[in-house]
Design an enzyme around this catalytic site. Sequence first.
Site, PDB file in Angstrom:
ATOM      1  N   LYS A 111       0.854  -1.219  -0.640  1.00  0.00           N
ATOM      2  CA  LYS A 111       0.163   0.050   0.072  1.00  0.00           C
ATOM      3  C   LYS A 111       1.215   0.742   0.624  1.00  0.00           C
ATOM      4  O   LYS A 111       0.350   2.007  -0.386  1.00  0.00           O
ATOM      5  CB  LYS A 111      -1.030  -0.201   1.274  1.00  0.00           C
ATOM      6  CG  LYS A 111      -2.192  -1.055   1.745  1.00  0.00           C
ATOM      7  CD  LYS A 111      -2.613  -1.221   0.372  1.00  0.00           C
ATOM      8  CE  LYS A 111      -3.822  -2.022   0.923  1.00  0.00           C
ATOM      9  NZ  LYS A 111      -3.482  -3.673   0.432  1.00  0.00           N
TER      10      LYS A 111
HETATM   11  C1  LIG Z   1      -4.493  -4.672   0.058  1.00  0.00           C
HETATM   12  C2  LIG Z   1      -3.569  -6.375   0.282  1.00  0.00           C
HETATM   13  C3  LIG Z   1      -3.934  -6.808  -0.606  1.00  0.00           C
HETATM   14  C4  LIG Z   1      -5.017  -7.494  -1.343  1.00  0.00           C
HETATM   15  O1  LIG Z   1      -4.641  -6.050  -2.969  1.00  0.00           O
HETATM   16  P1  LIG Z   1      -5.980  -5.390  -3.681  1.00  0.00           P
HETATM   17  O2  LIG Z   1      -5.507  -4.161  -3.965  1.00  0.00           O
HETATM   18  O3  LIG Z   1      -6.793  -5.350  -2.501  1.00  0.00           O
HETATM   19  O4  LIG Z   1      -6.235  -6.672  -4.143  1.00  0.00           O
HETATM   20  C5  LIG Z   1      -3.431  -8.427  -0.836  1.00  0.00           C
HETATM   21  N1  LIG Z   1      -1.553  -8.638   0.748  1.00  0.00           N
HETATM   22  C6  LIG Z   1      -1.058  -7.476   1.693  1.00  0.00           C
HETATM   23  C7  LIG Z   1      -0.915  -7.886   2.118  1.00  0.00           C
HETATM   24  C8  LIG Z   1      -2.638  -6.204   1.084  1.00  0.00           C
HETATM   25  O5  LIG Z   1      -1.899  -5.219   1.966  1.00  0.00           O
END
Ligand SMILES: *Cc1c(COP(=O)(O)O)cnc(C)c1O
Length: 492
Positions: A111
């Site tokens: 993120k």
């Molecule tokens: C948010 C997240 C995901 C999922 O990603 P999306 O964009 O919501 O599909 C997968 N793994 C981790 C560690 C995340 O923080």
Amino acid sequence: MNYISTRGQSAPVSAAQAIKQGIAPDGGLYMPESIPALTADTLKELCSLSYSERAAKIMSLFLTDYTYEELLSDCKEAYGDNFDGYAAPVVNVGGKARILELWHGPTCAFKDMALQIMPRLLSRALTKTGEERTALILVATSGDTGKAALEGYRDIDKIKISVYYPVNGVSRAQKLQMTTQEGANVNVCAINGNFDDAQNGVKKIFGDTDFAAELDKKGYFLSSANSINWGRLVPQTVYYISAWCDLYNKGDIAFGEKIDICVPTGNFGNILAAYIAKLMGLPVGRFICASNSNNVLTDFFKTGTYDRNRDFHVTISPSMDILISSNLERLLFLTAGAEKTRNYMVSLAKGGKYTLDAEDYGKITSEFVGYFTSEDECRDEIKSVFDEHSYLIDTHTAVAVSAADRYTAENSDASGKIVVASTASPYKFASSVAGALGLEICDDDAKVFETLSNHTGTKIPAQLSDVLTKEIRFKTVIDPADMKASVIDFIS
Ligand SMILES: *Cc1c(COP(=O)(O)O)cnc(C)c1O
């Protein structure tokens, strides 16, 4: 370039406006009115650039009301010293999978790749649109977005942020990361419910025009940091293109050679960003959508029916514990156009499900395939990847590696190299990872970190060990029905 709603009933807006608003007034998500092309020449040029330069160049194709100089200056800050080294390295651990490590940022999850840059884009958007009110960011989080957004937006002028997480739906490290957050403009609140309850609560507030008027009187307007915001997606498209460039630079692939891309998926944002790279012209074969036991997407790709009427499972990959994958709406839009997307979404809102027609289903399954991984398979994958390659992966990445393995086994003629998005540091889910390796675990995170580090020879990220000793600032737990009141409380 203007941005239009996936549901086709809102006026087009500029990129700055789309980033500021988050969601379109008709309830749809903003999409660029066309996807800019990545020519072979541009791709070749990108290969010779740094990560920040690649990011600025690619983002400038979408965010045409930002200058290249603005974007470059923001990208240099976003992907500089706050990352431990290169922002998005690709690691070859043996076999067909190439692991794209997206967790070298300040909160140890992918993120950060978007949320280190997005606050800068929003800040500029406020100026570009002549906004005088303060932006109030509401975030529903399954754990990682919350911390990454808090870290990205903390102490930024004219912006406040309030984060809501499911009280029992995040890991201990994730909870601590959020509840110890510093900054004068931040708020964190636990919700009695799961991630979908938190996300629905936030969506409801966004749709409440009376509430918007009340906030306006107080000098605020709502904005979003979730991946429904276009400002989250465009920085994510960058690292797939960048990974391709790095593989080419290493001589691992030829110019023009296709890669497959496998992504551990929750809200469908990260994998959609990869698909956009392909639509731009990046040489990509298939997209492998990896899910945990919340396998609504696996069923969707298998049957053409999206049906959220099912049990919700709390898993060891909590950031993927989601039954409503908001960004799937963008794939529908790209496949079927606004009118059909609107109909699918009406049906989802009414009965919790919709079924693609044959044409749309055919288009989508020519690009995407879904697999899901059980809890036991996930643990086995962590252990076997470590035993065979001395490489440590977290639970989310393990779900993806397992999907990539099965895809390879079932498609011996597939193009070959698979870039697997590695979305979190193994230390973010240390107990689950240590448990999978058969190590002793306990309630003391510091001890688990040490056990894991000693056994695997990997380094404990300082960002995670630091929070263990910080003061807990946020302890409130509320019902979803009380979210509005908590927002008012926060800004009063
Ligand atoms: C948010 C997240 C995901 C999922 O990603 P999306 O964009 O919501 O599909 C997968 N793994 C981790 C560690 C995340 O923080």
